[in-house]
Design a protein around this motif. Structure first.
Motif, PDB file in Angstrom:
ATOM      1  N   GLY A   1       0.831  -1.197   0.000  1.00 43.37           N
ATOM      2  CA  GLY A   1       0.000   0.000   0.000  1.00 43.37           C
ATOM      3  C   GLY A   1       0.866   1.246   0.000  1.00 43.37           C
ATOM      4  N   THR A   2       0.296   2.368   0.439  1.00 40.81           N
ATOM      5  CA  THR A   2       1.023   3.638   0.344  1.00 40.81           C
ATOM      6  C   THR A   2       1.562   4.150   1.674  1.00 40.81           C
ATOM      7  N   ASN A   3       1.219   3.518   2.794  1.00 41.79           N
ATOM      8  CA  ASN A   3       1.680   4.078   4.070  1.00 41.79           C
ATOM      9  C   ASN A   3       2.098   3.020   5.088  1.00 41.79           C
ATOM     10  N   GLY A   4       2.490   1.839   4.634  1.00 44.15           N
ATOM     11  CA  GLY A   4       2.883   0.783   5.567  1.00 44.15           C
ATOM     12  C   GLY A   4       4.347   0.853   5.938  1.00 44.15           C
ATOM     13  N   THR A   5       4.721   0.036   6.933  1.00 42.95           N
ATOM     14  CA  THR A   5       6.115  -0.100   7.347  1.00 42.95           C
ATOM     15  C   THR A   5       6.716  -1.333   6.689  1.00 42.95           C
ATOM     16  N   VAL A   6       7.909  -1.166   6.092  1.00 38.75           N
ATOM     17  CA  VAL A   6       8.610  -2.244   5.398  1.00 38.75           C
ATOM     18  C   VAL A   6       9.856  -2.611   6.189  1.00 38.75           C
ATOM     19  N   LEU A   7      10.018  -3.886   6.505  1.00 38.19           N
ATOM     20  CA  LEU A   7      11.176  -4.376   7.261  1.00 38.19           C
ATOM     21  C   LEU A   7      11.987  -5.315   6.394  1.00 38.19           C
ATOM     22  N   ASP A   8      13.299  -5.091   6.366  1.00 38.71           N
ATOM     23  CA  ASP A   8      14.238  -5.993   5.700  1.00 38.71           C
ATOM     24  C   ASP A   8      15.362  -6.254   6.689  1.00 38.71           C
ATOM     25  N   PHE A   9      15.405  -7.480   7.258  1.00 37.86           N
ATOM     26  CA  PHE A   9      16.429  -7.733   8.284  1.00 37.86           C
ATOM     27  C   PHE A   9      17.645  -8.490   7.749  1.00 37.86           C
TER      28      PHE A   9
ATOM     29  N   ALA B   1      19.481  -6.675   5.144  1.00 35.11           N
ATOM     30  CA  ALA B   1      19.370  -5.508   4.266  1.00 35.11           C
ATOM     31  C   ALA B   1      20.382  -5.514   3.130  1.00 35.11           C
ATOM     32  N   GLY B   2      21.568  -6.074   3.335  1.00 33.13           N
ATOM     33  CA  GLY B   2      22.578  -6.038   2.286  1.00 33.13           C
ATOM     34  C   GLY B   2      22.912  -4.616   1.898  1.00 33.13           C
ATOM     35  N   SER B   3      22.747  -4.284   0.614  1.00 29.71           N
ATOM     36  CA  SER B   3      23.037  -2.928   0.155  1.00 29.71           C
ATOM     37  C   SER B   3      21.826  -2.009   0.260  1.00 29.71           C
ATOM     38  N   SER B   4      20.763  -2.460   0.913  1.00 26.53           N
ATOM     39  CA  SER B   4      19.540  -1.658   1.137  1.00 26.53           C
ATOM     40  C   SER B   4      18.814  -1.304  -0.156  1.00 26.53           C
ATOM     41  N   SER B   5      18.725  -2.272  -1.065  1.00 28.94           N
ATOM     42  CA  SER B   5      17.908  -2.058  -2.259  1.00 28.94           C
ATOM     43  C   SER B   5      16.455  -1.791  -1.892  1.00 28.94           C
ATOM     44  N   MET B   6      15.977  -2.447  -0.829  1.00 26.08           N
ATOM     45  CA  MET B   6      14.587  -2.241  -0.419  1.00 26.08           C
ATOM     46  C   MET B   6      14.364  -0.826   0.100  1.00 26.08           C
ATOM     47  N   ALA B   7      15.303  -0.289   0.881  1.00 27.88           N
ATOM     48  CA  ALA B   7      15.166   1.092   1.345  1.00 27.88           C
ATOM     49  C   ALA B   7      15.143   2.054   0.166  1.00 27.88           C
ATOM     50  N   HIS B   8      16.020   1.838  -0.803  1.00 28.50           N
ATOM     51  CA  HIS B   8      16.051   2.645  -2.027  1.00 28.50           C
ATOM     52  C   HIS B   8      14.694   2.597  -2.717  1.00 28.50           C
ATOM     53  N   ALA B   9      14.116   1.395  -2.807  1.00 26.96           N
ATOM     54  CA  ALA B   9      12.827   1.234  -3.480  1.00 26.96           C
ATOM     55  C   ALA B   9      11.702   1.930  -2.722  1.00 26.96           C
ATOM     56  N   VAL B  10      11.738   1.889  -1.388  1.00 26.81           N
ATOM     57  CA  VAL B  10      10.703   2.565  -0.596  1.00 26.81           C
ATOM     58  C   VAL B  10      10.736   4.067  -0.853  1.00 26.81           C
ATOM     59  N   LEU B  11      11.926   4.652  -0.850  1.00 26.01           N
ATOM     60  CA  LEU B  11      12.046   6.088  -1.123  1.00 26.01           C
ATOM     61  C   LEU B  11      11.539   6.416  -2.526  1.00 26.01           C
ATOM     62  N   ASP B  12      11.919   5.582  -3.483  1.00 27.32           N
ATOM     63  CA  ASP B  12      11.515   5.821  -4.870  1.00 27.32           C
ATOM     64  C   ASP B  12      10.001   5.680  -5.027  1.00 27.32           C
ATOM     65  N   ALA B  13       9.419   4.676  -4.370  1.00 25.52           N
ATOM     66  CA  ALA B  13       7.974   4.476  -4.461  1.00 25.52           C
ATOM     67  C   ALA B  13       7.221   5.652  -3.851  1.00 25.52           C
ATOM     68  N   ASN B  14       7.703   6.172  -2.729  1.00 22.94           N
ATOM     69  CA  ASN B  14       7.054   7.332  -2.109  1.00 22.94           C
ATOM     70  C   ASN B  14       7.117   8.555  -3.013  1.00 22.94           C
ATOM     71  N   LEU B  15       8.251   8.723  -3.675  1.00 25.41           N
ATOM     72  CA  LEU B  15       8.379   9.841  -4.602  1.00 25.41           C
ATOM     73  C   LEU B  15       7.413   9.688  -5.770  1.00 25.41           C
ATOM     74  N   GLY B  16       7.199   8.453  -6.215  1.00 25.67           N
ATOM     75  CA  GLY B  16       6.355   8.234  -7.374  1.00 25.67           C
ATOM     76  C   GLY B  16       4.878   8.446  -7.125  1.00 25.67           C
ATOM     77  N   ASP B  17       4.395   8.086  -5.938  1.00 25.26           N
ATOM     78  CA  ASP B  17       2.946   8.185  -5.692  1.00 25.26           C
ATOM     79  C   ASP B  17       2.581   9.041  -4.490  1.00 25.26           C
ATOM     80  N   GLY B  18       3.580   9.733  -3.898  1.00 26.98           N
ATOM     81  CA  GLY B  18       3.289  10.585  -2.748  1.00 26.98           C
ATOM     82  C   GLY B  18       2.986   9.813  -1.481  1.00 26.98           C
ATOM     83  N   GLY B  19       3.376   8.535  -1.428  1.00 24.54           N
ATOM     84  CA  GLY B  19       3.105   7.706  -0.256  1.00 24.54           C
ATOM     85  C   GLY B  19       3.965   8.075   0.931  1.00 24.54           C
ATOM     86  N   THR B  20       3.630   7.512   2.075  1.00 21.75           N
ATOM     87  CA  THR B  20       4.375   7.773   3.318  1.00 21.75           C
ATOM     88  C   THR B  20       4.885   6.469   3.921  1.00 21.75           C
TER      89      THR B  20
END
Length: 644
Positions: free
Chosen positions: A423-431, A433-452
């Motif tokens: 969805g647009t406002n959930g919490t995503v956990l990656d335990f 993380a490696g190079s934090s591709s998931m964190a990068h994707a969360v930031l990018d997704a928020n930028l794309g749809d204005g999510g939080t």
């Protein structure tokens, strides 16, 4: 016509709390029935390893009981803030935790219980090598053979075939088991667990997760093409894909929403009407499990207008062609829609002649007719080139100038997972993380749809290979590289944000797993000497700050670690105000020994906070302790006051 089966009801309740203890047994007639493994239930409720030799249907391995015990065993550790490595520390809602993820998951149990919408992990694949996450489970081949019953105490082999590789499977499963058990507690009721894995452990990981989450929580095993060429070591078959195992916390929830239809699907939507592009999907239901006895509401005739192809649930002069439930081959026609839904959605139905017969379809539009973006079910095979590891390396190289990670996941691949599960406002956990591709994707997704959406990344401070590009670039640990990846991705995305620059959260609070902030003051009086008395007064380690204490208090009280914090000084005391009175911590700096706690406490009580924490050593004497208690009783009686 009997009274309720209370035993079964109790088993269902236990299954909700502890799905891993529910197994199968046989009743008096030899039929399989659900039952409770009391040995495993005892383990869940015990503070020591419980032995139990009973045979049962389950995934088993040497060390499993110790791994289950490890999940429940408490630890004397905490999370310490690292401001200098953070970005927008005071305002961000994102977290990066450096340290062993087993410890971190235990520390997050209260603060994030049932609050995580999506957990994604890409655990270390089992190549037969030792793990950096050993949890004291790593052992020699000889130790494994003894413990698994393959050799006796004298060293004589008891089995015909060696199983030296088995210890690696056991080690890997023992590493994963407690982490999955802890992760399950953090998932929300509509939460989703997604795990990347290769062939070495995909079968074991699925069975392991089915035990932890329950078999009905398994949704699908997807195939993701991550390397279109295969690997140079492949034999017989070029392994171009990895698996993606998908589980949900509650199989009855609407946890997965599907993927948005986009321009890449336009070739399928090759018809157009006044509502836009659409495709035709057959209305006939070919599910072989359905029949007139089990789903009678799906068996009924439809009526067609020969001139227009329109479809109706009711016959008339216009709708004169009847499609009977009996198909030409003698079987009965089952529809995917009920008669009531057909009546309500007639405008979406269309019939076309096929020889002497008519086929009934429903229109599936590329764009939603209600203004929302239309979605469709995600497919079980993902072949998008942007999901490959090559694309993942390109995204890292774009940020760092070189491919400092060997097999980073593609942010576009991560965004697809977010799309179907968060969805647009959930919490995503990656335990992992490696190079934090998931964190990068969360930031990018928020930028794309204005999510939080918010992220929590956990990464061990594992050393980089001294011959690697990461080490050459100055990154001593994978955690350091991971944090820098988020910083650089944030800068890049903010530059692309335009009008949204001030609204997108690209920061993170950096925290580190460490030993508890509290000193061991449990010293017997006979063991103290006069010169050591002063060292036994303080309950806090000398190298810890007020902010260190604050985060341990947040964990102990089960408060989220991203709540806004305001630091100020009141009558010489450091006061940390969390979210305007949700919690206030008051500590005396070492240079302010003459300040009066009573005056500071009175000023705090005027704010009427929900919770207040003081240090025991900051009270001058018992009289001041009584006075502070009286102040809160009179001015803020609802405040919960605690002392460290």
């Amino acid at each position: 016509m009997t009274s309720p089966d209370l035993t079964q009801a109790n088993i269902d309740k236990i299954a909700t709390l502890f799905p891993s203890v529910v197994t199968e047994n046989f009743d008096a007639d030899g039929n399989p029935v659900q039952a409770v493994d009391f040995d495993l239930l005892r383990q869940e409720l015990s503070d020591h390893i419980v032995e139990g030799p009973q045979e049962r249907y389950r995934l088993d391995w040497p060390g499993k009981r110790a791994a289950a015990f490890t999940a429940n065993a408490p630890i004397a550790k905490t999370l310490r803030p690292v401001r200098e490595e953070s970005v927008d520390f005071d305002t961000t809602k994102n977290l990066f935790i450096e340290g062993d993820n087993l410890d971190a998951l235990k520390l997050l149990q209260e603060s994030y219980l049932g609050k995580v919408k999506l957990i994604y992990i890409d655990p270390p694949y089992n190549t037969g090598n030792d793990f950096v996450y050993n949890d004291d489970f790593a052992e020699s081949v000889e130790e494994y053979l003894v413990r698994s019953g393959q050799v006796g105490d004298s060293g004589a082999r008891l089995t015909a075939n060696t199983e030296s590789n088995g210890r690696f499977h056991s080690d890997w499963l023992s590493m994963m088991y407690p982490r999955l058990k802890l992760a399950r507690n953090l998932l929300a009721a509509d939460g989703v667990l997604v795990m990347s894995i290769d062939d070495n452990e995909s079968a074991n990981l699925r069975k392991l997760a089915e035990e932890v989450f329950g078999p009905r929580s398994f949704i699908a095993q997807l195939a993701i093409q991550v390397n279109p060429r295969g690997r140079h070591l492949d034999r017989f078959i070029a392994k171009t894909h990895e698996s993606l195992l998908v589980f949900v916390r509650d199989p009855l929830s609407d946890a997965i929403t599907g993927v948005e239809k986009d321009g890449r699907m336009a070739d399928e939507y090759n018809r157009v009407d006044e509502s836009g592009p659409y495709r035709l999907l057959g209305l006939r239901n070919r599910n072989q499990a359905f029949n007139p006895s089990t789903r009678p509401n799906l068996y009924y005739p439809l009526f067609i207008s020969p001139s227009s192809g329109r479809v109706s649930a009711v016959g008339s002069d216009e709708f004169s062609v009847q499609v009977m439930p009996d198909a030409p081959d003698g079987t009965q026609t089952c529809w995917t829609w009920s008669r009531e839904k057909v009546a309500a959605e007639e405008a979406l139905l269309l019939a076309e002649r096929s020889g002497d017969d008519w086929r009934v379809f429903r229109k599936d539009y590329l764009h939603g007719t209600d203004g929302e973006v239309a979605k469709t079910l995600a497919k079980s095979v993902w072949l998008d080139p942007e999901f490959s590891n090559d694309y993942g390396r390109k995204s890292v190289k774009k940020l760092f100038g070189s491919a400092v990670m060997d097999f980073p996941k593609s942010p576009e691949f991560m965004k697809r997972i977010i799309d179907i599960a968060c969805g647009t406002n959930g919490t995503v956990l990656d335990f992992f993380a490696g190079s934090s591709s998931m964190a990068h994707a969360v930031l990018d997704a928020n930028l794309g749809d204005g999510g939080t959406r918010r992220f929590i990344m956990i990464q061990l401070d594992e050393q980089t290979d001294e011959k690697s590009e990461a080490a050459s670039a100055g990154f001593a640990t994978i955690a350091a590289l991971s944090k820098e990846r988020i910083r650089r991705a944030g800068v890049t995305l903010k530059s692309e944000a335009g009008m949204l620059e001030g609204t997108v959260d690209v920061g993170f609070r950096a925290l580190r797993v460490d030993t508890t902030n509290l000193a061991d003051t449990a010293t017997a009086a006979d063991d103290l000497v006069q010169t050591a008395l002063i060292d036994a007064v303080s309950s806090v380690k000398p190298d810890r700050t007020g902010e260190d204490l604050l985060f341990q208090v947040l964990l102990d009280w089960g408060l989220e670690l991203t709540m806004p914090i305001k630091k100020e000084t009141i009558d010489g005391f450091e006061v940390y105000d969390v979210e305007e009175g949700a919690l206030i911590l008051c500590t005396r700096p070492r240079e302010a020994r003459d300040s009066s706690l009573s005056r500071a406490a009175a000023a705090i009580a005027e704010r009427q906070p929900l919770r207040v924490v003081f240090l025991d050593e900051d009270f001058a004497d018992d009289a001041e302790r009584i006075n502070v208690g009286q102040v809160f009783s009179e001015r803020s009686p609802h405040t919960e006051v605690k002392t460290i």
